[in-house]
Design a protein around this motif. Structure first.
Motif, mmCIF file in Angstrom:
data_model
loop_
_atom_site.group_PDB
_atom_site.id
_atom_site.type_symbol
_atom_site.label_atom_id
_atom_site.label_comp_id
_atom_site.label_asym_id
_atom_site.label_seq_id
_atom_site.Cartn_x
_atom_site.Cartn_y
_atom_site.Cartn_z
ATOM 1 N N THR A 121 0.847 -1.210 0.000
ATOM 2 C CA THR A 121 0.000 0.000 0.000
ATOM 3 C C THR A 121 0.876 1.252 0.000
ATOM 4 N N VAL A 122 1.937 1.215 0.802
ATOM 5 C CA VAL A 122 2.866 2.343 0.917
ATOM 6 C C VAL A 122 3.543 2.615 -0.426
ATOM 7 N N VAL A 123 4.025 1.558 -1.065
ATOM 8 C CA VAL A 123 4.755 1.714 -2.341
ATOM 9 C C VAL A 123 3.836 2.258 -3.437
ATOM 10 N N ILE A 168 8.572 5.397 -1.001
ATOM 11 C CA ILE A 168 8.639 4.203 -1.877
ATOM 12 C C ILE A 168 9.783 3.294 -1.435
ATOM 13 N N VAL A 169 10.960 3.888 -1.162
ATOM 14 C CA VAL A 169 12.117 3.105 -0.703
ATOM 15 C C VAL A 169 11.785 2.400 0.618
ATOM 16 N N GLY A 170 11.148 3.157 1.538
ATOM 17 C CA GLY A 170 10.774 2.579 2.830
ATOM 18 C C GLY A 170 9.799 1.419 2.694
ATOM 19 N N LEU A 179 11.627 -4.439 7.689
ATOM 20 C CA LEU A 179 12.309 -3.441 8.531
ATOM 21 C C LEU A 179 11.301 -2.368 8.940
ATOM 22 N N ARG A 180 10.599 -2.603 10.033
ATOM 23 C CA ARG A 180 9.524 -1.670 10.447
ATOM 24 C C ARG A 180 10.053 -0.300 10.879
ATOM 25 N N TRP A 181 11.263 -0.286 11.456
ATOM 26 C CA TRP A 181 11.824 0.982 11.941
ATOM 27 C C TRP A 181 12.110 1.956 10.793
ATOM 28 N N VAL A 182 12.188 1.442 9.566
ATOM 29 C CA VAL A 182 12.496 2.297 8.406
ATOM 30 C C VAL A 182 11.409 3.357 8.208
ATOM 31 N N ASP A 183 10.143 2.981 8.448
ATOM 32 C CA ASP A 183 9.024 3.907 8.203
ATOM 33 C C ASP A 183 9.120 5.165 9.083
ATOM 34 N N PRO A 184 9.235 5.032 10.424
ATOM 35 C CA PRO A 184 9.404 6.256 11.230
ATOM 36 C C PRO A 184 10.726 6.970 10.966
ATOM 37 N N ILE A 186 12.271 7.250 8.078
ATOM 38 C CA ILE A 186 12.062 8.049 6.869
ATOM 39 C C ILE A 186 11.195 9.269 7.184
ATOM 40 N N THR A 187 10.203 9.070 8.070
ATOM 41 C CA THR A 187 9.356 10.189 8.497
ATOM 42 C C THR A 187 10.194 11.311 9.095
ATOM 43 N N ILE A 188 11.130 10.945 9.984
ATOM 44 C CA ILE A 188 11.995 11.946 10.625
ATOM 45 C C ILE A 188 12.895 12.612 9.580
ATOM 46 N N GLY A 189 13.389 11.813 8.628
ATOM 47 C CA GLY A 189 14.213 12.368 7.545
ATOM 48 C C GLY A 189 13.444 13.391 6.717
ATOM 49 N N ILE A 190 12.190 13.059 6.376
ATOM 50 C CA ILE A 190 11.328 13.976 5.627
ATOM 51 C C ILE A 190 11.140 15.272 6.427
#
Length: 314
Positions: A121-123, A168-170, A179-184, A186-190
């Motif tokens: 769904t995310v991608v 998309i990468v996440g 890798l669930r930690w990737v989503d938050p 990436i959020t912090i990176g954004i």
């Protein structure tokens, strides 16, 4: 240094059409991303949706500002309505800063306890977002060079497009490696990127609204040029500011020699022509004083003090 007037000019109606297309595209995308983010459990997707929603709000504000800015001056707004675009840019950058801090907080909370995320769904929604963000950035690219208002929008959309790539990468990493930690993360990176953009750009609108002198204008050179004009003894109480984004204005008191005073109209024309030709200052209000009756100890910049000796002015 002359004020730069080489900006891209687009027909106002054509520009309005571009902005209205971008409003609808971002509005539909925001709804899709929020629903998708809730269903998939992805904060990065909701972060991107919030960013897109701020874009849509920015576009609406910018669209209204463009319309209002074209109104002629009247008794309520004697300088005209052009500065509404500067106000719109300031509102847009301020919302970006608030969203950035909120996303860092939410991302930090989720790093502690990463939830399950539906990667596909995310991608898919990240891909749709990337297409819309790229379209909006292309629509506003040629307009942003001559408008701080549209530049704020363009940077919003550019950061959105990069955020969508990150989403998309996440999503892909979640699908492949869980890798669930990737989503938050990436959020912090954004969020950090959003804050960087907003803080580096917000100074321009603030400076203009504070009636600061134009950043690309050498004030000392303007003053030296006026002082060097035939018939001029000195200048003081100088104000240099931007009436609108690309309109520089000056008002000051000019102390004239006896010869300059005797030929006051030709001296005035000489000063105004020089200001226009060398610095692009089309709007100048000059008050003249004879050197024998000039203000004593007057400040170079600002209004001066009330107890200064007032001479005869013209």
């Amino acid at each position: 240094m002359p004020h730069d007037h080489s900006h891209a000019h687009i027909d106002p109606k054509s520009g309005d059409r571009r902005v209205s297309v971008a409003i609808w595209a971002n509005g539909l995308l925001t709804v899709a991303q929020i629903v998708g983010g809730i269903l998939s459990g992805s904060l990065a997707l909701i972060a991107d949706a919030l960013h897109n929603f701020s874009d849509m709000a920015s576009l609406v504000i910018a669209f209204a500002a463009r319309k209002i800015a074209r109104r002629p001056a009247d008794e309520r707004m004697t300088f005209g309505y052009g500065r509404i675009e500067i106000v719109a840019a300031l509102i847009n950058y301020t919302t970006l800063i608030l969203i950035g801090f909120y996303l860092i907080y939410e991302g930090g909370m989720r790093m502690i306890d990463p939830p399950e995320v539906q990667g596909w769904t995310v991608v898919i929604l990240g891909g749709v977002a990337l297409v819309v963000d790229t379209l909006t950035a292309l629509l506003t690219y040629s307009m942003q060079k001559g408008s701080v208002n549209i530049r704020a929008l363009f940077l919003h959309n550019l950061s959105d497009a990069l955020a969508s790539v990150a989403v998309i990468v996440g999503g892909s990493l979640i699908i492949l490696y869980d890798l669930r930690w990737v989503d938050p993360a990436i959020t912090i990176g954004i969020a950090l990127y959003i804050l960087y953009l907003a803080f580096t750009e917000i100074g321009g609108p603030i400076r203009t609204l504070m009636l600061g002198s134009p950043p690309d204008l050498d004030c000392e050179s303007v003053i030296d040029t006026m002082r060097g004009t035939e018939g001029v003894a000195d200048v003081h109480h100088v104000h240099l500011w931007q009436m609108q984004e690309h309109q520089v204005a000056l008002d000051c008191r000019v102390v004239l020699t006896g010869k300059g005073w005797a030929n006051i109209e030709s001296t005035k024309k000489r000063i105004k022509d020089t200001l226009q030709d060398r610095f692009g200052i089309a709007h100048s209000s000059l008050e003249f004083e004879h050197e024998d009756c000039a203000h004593e100890d007057a400040d170079l910049y600002g209004h001066g003090t009330a107890n200064e000796h007032v001479g005869h002015s013209h």
